[in-house]
Design a protein around this motif. Structure first.
Motif, mmCIF file in Angstrom:
data_model
loop_
_atom_site.group_PDB
_atom_site.id
_atom_site.type_symbol
_atom_site.label_atom_id
_atom_site.label_comp_id
_atom_site.label_asym_id
_atom_site.label_seq_id
_atom_site.Cartn_x
_atom_site.Cartn_y
_atom_site.Cartn_z
ATOM 1 N N ALA A 22 -41.583 8.893 15.149
ATOM 2 C CA ALA A 22 -40.508 9.118 14.183
ATOM 3 C C ALA A 22 -40.759 8.360 12.886
ATOM 4 O O ALA A 22 -40.480 8.878 11.791
ATOM 5 N N LEU A 25 -43.153 10.382 10.898
ATOM 6 C CA LEU A 25 -42.518 11.589 10.363
ATOM 7 C C LEU A 25 -41.599 11.239 9.195
ATOM 8 O O LEU A 25 -41.598 11.908 8.155
ATOM 9 N N TYR A 26 -40.815 10.196 9.385
ATOM 10 C CA TYR A 26 -39.891 9.780 8.332
ATOM 11 C C TYR A 26 -40.651 9.352 7.073
ATOM 12 O O TYR A 26 -40.212 9.636 5.951
ATOM 13 N N THR A 29 -41.173 12.178 4.769
ATOM 14 C CA THR A 29 -40.030 12.852 4.144
ATOM 15 C C THR A 29 -39.165 11.936 3.284
ATOM 16 O O THR A 29 -38.389 12.425 2.466
ATOM 17 N N ARG A 425 -32.511 12.417 7.327
ATOM 18 C CA ARG A 425 -33.961 12.509 7.507
ATOM 19 C C ARG A 425 -34.430 11.646 8.674
ATOM 20 O O ARG A 425 -35.360 12.016 9.400
ATOM 21 N N ALA A 429 -36.193 13.142 11.988
ATOM 22 C CA ALA A 429 -37.480 12.577 12.409
ATOM 23 C C ALA A 429 -37.422 12.146 13.866
ATOM 24 O O ALA A 429 -38.364 12.371 14.641
ATOM 25 N N ALA A 450 -40.329 18.665 9.619
ATOM 26 C CA ALA A 450 -39.556 17.588 8.984
ATOM 27 C C ALA A 450 -39.430 17.821 7.482
ATOM 28 O O ALA A 450 -38.342 17.673 6.902
#
Length: 470
Positions: A22, A25-26, A29, A425, A429, A450
């Motif tokens: 996560a 992924l975060y 974004t 977000r 994520a 994402a």
């Protein structure tokens, strides 16, 4: 004395494997531009671009998420500057003395993010820190980089949609457009006051509508034409959507003769509650028809009993935190509209709810079959860490990710916009990371999804209307 902290892995999964995914992924974004397609910031704030007056107005008085909980804790709304003049420092002291009321709430998350990330303060609100915090924030607000337009750019906002009555002359938007902000700050057409016939001010406001549109609204046909013309004025000012806050999602069309009869009775002040409710549902159907013509996305926010406290409405006006959810029904209610327009290429609709039971039972199945219907993000009482997570859990297996519409911040509190998008977000994520950890989604797909949820989907859905041809 306590200090505020923003943990890097806040709101992410507890499981270490999913949390690491996560975080990656975060990271992809977090810096994407913010697409703010439903909110309540006044366009004049950006058109005037004057410094925010004081910390109380910035963080408290204009944010009914904040004032409602303080009021529930025993603080009179007047003491928060609602409907009354109060010393802003005293308002701030009251807020700091009740900081504990926000523990566990999304408001606590947003406020902490604002104070630390936007304004760079470290002390937690408390009675003994109130004056020091107030002075520090006042100094920040006086600096050029904390004026509205500077914050807009710093927040990375690509587009911000305001919410505007058809009776608004859009002068603030014209001023912004003249200075090159017309693509960034756009209006949204919200006709609620003009379709709910039982309101005491309705007849006078319909007359005002006619004057603005240059149409005689003395009959039903003129009323419809005036609404069409005002919608086109909004399109010319950059609008991409309409917005409708109805208690019911009903969309049953009326025969034209019945609609005209009810309209005429309303002009005479003789409309019944039943007929007024039927007319409101009919007008949702008509608004969908108009969206097929002008391309504006129809946003529907049903299932809320507005202004639950009549005394609060009379004393303080609307939008003071007394909008309370009621059970909502969508399957039968939206059927007339979706049967008529659900497959129309030019029609796009976004349905929101504060009734979580409707997500998996009704809305996800509907959005999973009708091309025109998309699912709005959790709002009002559900734009919270667990509310956002439950939304993904409830709708994804039936509708997937690409029948949703992106996050909406739904706020009047300008400085909270980045905090709200940041939370959304992080939750997305985390949800995607758990799918990857469970081997239900490939990592490269998770990265792509994402970014789509944060940016690409709302940008594509709320696109500029295509001109009609032929």
């Amino acid at each position: 004395m306590r200090y505020l902290q923003l943990h890097e892995d806040r709101a992410l999964p507890l499981d270490p494997t999913a949390r690491d995914i996560a975080l990656n992924l975060y990271a992809e974004t977090r810096s994407l531009p913010l697409v703010c397609m439903h909110g309540h910031v006044d366009a004049a704030v950006l058109a005037d671009d004057v410094p925010f007056p004081d910390p109380a107005r910035m963080f408290i008085t204009l944010d009914h998420y904040v004032t409602r909980l303080l009021h529930a804790g025993g603080v009179p709304l007047e003491d928060l500057g609602v409907g009354a003049d109060r010393d802003p420092r005293e308002i701030w002291r009251t807020f700091c003395a009740h900081w504990h009321l926000f523990r566990g709430t999304p408001s606590r998350y947003w406020l902490t993010h604002e104070l630390v990330d936007v304004f760079g303060v470290e002390l937690a609100p408390a009675p003994e820190t109130a004056d020091e915090l107030y002075d520090e924030l006042s100094e920040r607000l006086a600096e050029p980089e904390f004026r509205p337009r500077a914050l807009f750019k710093r927040f990375g906002i690509e587009v911000l949609a305001t919410t505007d009555s058809p009776l608004d002359d859009l002068s603030a938007h014209r001023r912004l457009a003249a200075e090159g902000w017309g693509e960034q700050v756009i209006p949204t057409f919200r006709p609620d006051a003009l379709v709910h016939l039982a309101r005491p001010q309705w007849a006078g406001e319909v007359a005002d509508l006619g004057r603005l549109a240059g149409v005689d609204t003395g009959d039903y046909a003129g009323y419809l034409e005036a609404l069409r013309r005002r919608r086109l004025d909004f399109v010319a000012a950059g609008a991409l959507a309409t917005d409708h806050g109805h208690e019911s999602a009903g969309t049953d069309p009326l025969p034209e003769a019945d609609a005209a009869r009810i309209y005429g009775a309303a002009l005479r002040g003789a409309v019944s509650e039943r007929d007024a409710a039927a007319f409101a549902g009919h007008m949702l159907y008509e608004m969908a028809r108009m969206s097929c013509e002008d391309g504006l996305v129809l946003q529907l926010h049903p299932g809320v009993l507005r202004n639950h406290s009549r005394a609060a409405l009379e004393r303080y006006g609307p939008d003071r935190g007394f909008d309370i959810p009621v059970a909502a029904e969508f399957t039968r209610s939206l059927r007339p509209l979706l049967e008529a327009f659900g497959h129309e290429p030019r029609f796009r609709m976004v349905a929101f709810t504060v009734d979580e039971t409707a997500y998996s039972r009704e809305l996800a199945p509907l959005a999973g079959v009708y091309p025109a219907l998309h699912l709005g993000a959790p709002w009002w009482f559900l734009d919270s860490p667990d509310g956002l997570r439950r939304f993904r859990q409830a709708v994804t297996e039936t509708a997937g990710f690409y029948r949703t519409a992106g996050f909406v911040d739904d706020t009047r509190a300008f400085a909270s916009i980045p905090a709200r998008h940041d939370l959304a977000r992080r939750i997305d994520a985390g949800y995607l990371a758990e799918l990857v950890a469970r081997r239900l989604l490939d990592l490269d797909e998770a990265f792509e999804t994402a970014a789509d949820l944060a940016y690409t989907i709302p940008r594509r859905l709320y696109r500029r209307p295509e001109p009609l041809t032929g």
